[in-house]
Design an enzyme around this catalytic site. Sequence first.
Site, PDB file in Angstrom:
ATOM      1  N   GLN A  23       0.824  -1.205   0.000  1.00 44.77           N
ATOM      2  CA  GLN A  23       0.000   0.000   0.000  1.00 44.77           C
ATOM      3  C   GLN A  23       0.855   1.252   0.000  1.00 44.77           C
ATOM      4  O   GLN A  23       2.010   1.233   0.396  1.00 44.77           O
ATOM      5  CB  GLN A  23      -0.908   0.035   1.230  1.00 44.77           C
ATOM      6  CG  GLN A  23      -0.125   0.104   2.527  1.00 44.77           C
ATOM      7  CD  GLN A  23      -0.969  -0.052   3.760  1.00 44.77           C
ATOM      8  OE1 GLN A  23      -1.247   0.933   4.420  1.00 44.77           O
ATOM      9  NE2 GLN A  23      -1.350  -1.273   4.069  1.00 44.77           N
ATOM     10  N   GLU A  36      -4.255   3.423   0.252  1.00 43.80           N
ATOM     11  CA  GLU A  36      -4.900   3.632   1.548  1.00 43.80           C
ATOM     12  C   GLU A  36      -5.175   5.122   1.705  1.00 43.80           C
ATOM     13  O   GLU A  36      -4.254   5.932   1.674  1.00 43.80           O
ATOM     14  CB  GLU A  36      -3.991   3.153   2.681  1.00 43.80           C
ATOM     15  CG  GLU A  36      -4.522   3.470   4.062  1.00 43.80           C
ATOM     16  CD  GLU A  36      -3.502   3.197   5.159  1.00 43.80           C
ATOM     17  OE1 GLU A  36      -3.714   3.710   6.270  1.00 43.80           O
ATOM     18  OE2 GLU A  36      -2.496   2.499   4.912  1.00 43.80           O
ATOM     19  N   HIS A  69       4.035  11.604  -6.604  1.00 40.56           N
ATOM     20  CA  HIS A  69       2.789  11.185  -7.241  1.00 40.56           C
ATOM     21  C   HIS A  69       2.623   9.678  -7.137  1.00 40.56           C
ATOM     22  O   HIS A  69       3.563   8.967  -6.803  1.00 40.56           O
ATOM     23  CB  HIS A  69       2.767  11.595  -8.715  1.00 40.56           C
ATOM     24  CG  HIS A  69       3.819  10.924  -9.545  1.00 40.56           C
ATOM     25  ND1 HIS A  69       5.094  11.421  -9.687  1.00 40.56           N
ATOM     26  CD2 HIS A  69       3.793   9.777 -10.278  1.00 40.56           C
ATOM     27  CE1 HIS A  69       5.800  10.625 -10.464  1.00 40.56           C
ATOM     28  NE2 HIS A  69       5.028   9.604 -10.838  1.00 40.56           N
ATOM     29  N   GLU A  91      -0.019  10.263 -12.028  1.00 36.99           N
ATOM     30  CA  GLU A  91       0.504  10.094 -13.386  1.00 36.99           C
ATOM     31  C   GLU A  91      -0.370   9.092 -14.124  1.00 36.99           C
ATOM     32  O   GLU A  91      -0.721   8.041 -13.590  1.00 36.99           O
ATOM     33  CB  GLU A  91       1.944   9.587 -13.347  1.00 36.99           C
ATOM     34  CG  GLU A  91       2.552   9.417 -14.724  1.00 36.99           C
ATOM     35  CD  GLU A  91       4.014   9.004 -14.680  1.00 36.99           C
ATOM     36  OE1 GLU A  91       4.602   8.903 -15.770  1.00 36.99           O
ATOM     37  OE2 GLU A  91       4.565   8.783 -13.581  1.00 36.99           O
TER      38      GLU A  91
END
EC number: 4.4.1.5
Length: 184
Positions: free
Chosen positions: A34, A100, A127, A173
């Site tokens: 995550q 998350e 990002h 992105e």
Amino acid sequence: MAEPQPPSGGLTDEAALSCCSDADPSTKDFLLQQTMLRVKDPKKSLDFYTRVLGMTLIQKCDFPIMKFSLYFLAYEDKNDIPKEKDEKIAWALSRKATLELTHNWGTEDDETQSYHNGNSDPRGFGHIGIAVPDVYSACKRFEELGVKFVKKPDDGKMKGLAFIQDPDGYWIEILNPNKMATLM
């Protein structure tokens, strides 16, 4: 004598590889599970990540004593999500590359509350990336949905990839993995 540097001033391929170690056998079952983003308003964020980006909410966890909630999203079929609580939690936390979202209760009503996206000083986090079959088609849809762009596919020097923003200003992105070789 100094090691030759690539034109970018970064590490050469050889230098980068020399900094890396072979994985210890004890880590063979580790996975990047995550990445977490703090969000101001979970209603706006859940709508964005599910409706705009097509992710699925696979687990929600509330922590009333600490006054926060976690929302785990992934590209999974909702019919595959186990129904039983403990099994569902274990399943959700064993998926690869989940997102998350952490919501600290009350931030949605605080007009002064915002989170730093890492793309202005002081820089840090940059990002997340979403792979899509066709960047141009995805971006056309994002435009129709009123999504805010940082970079459209034909802007700048790197053609064929885009950056959009989520409701908290985090950059995402948008890329096609098969087309990235021409950019790198």
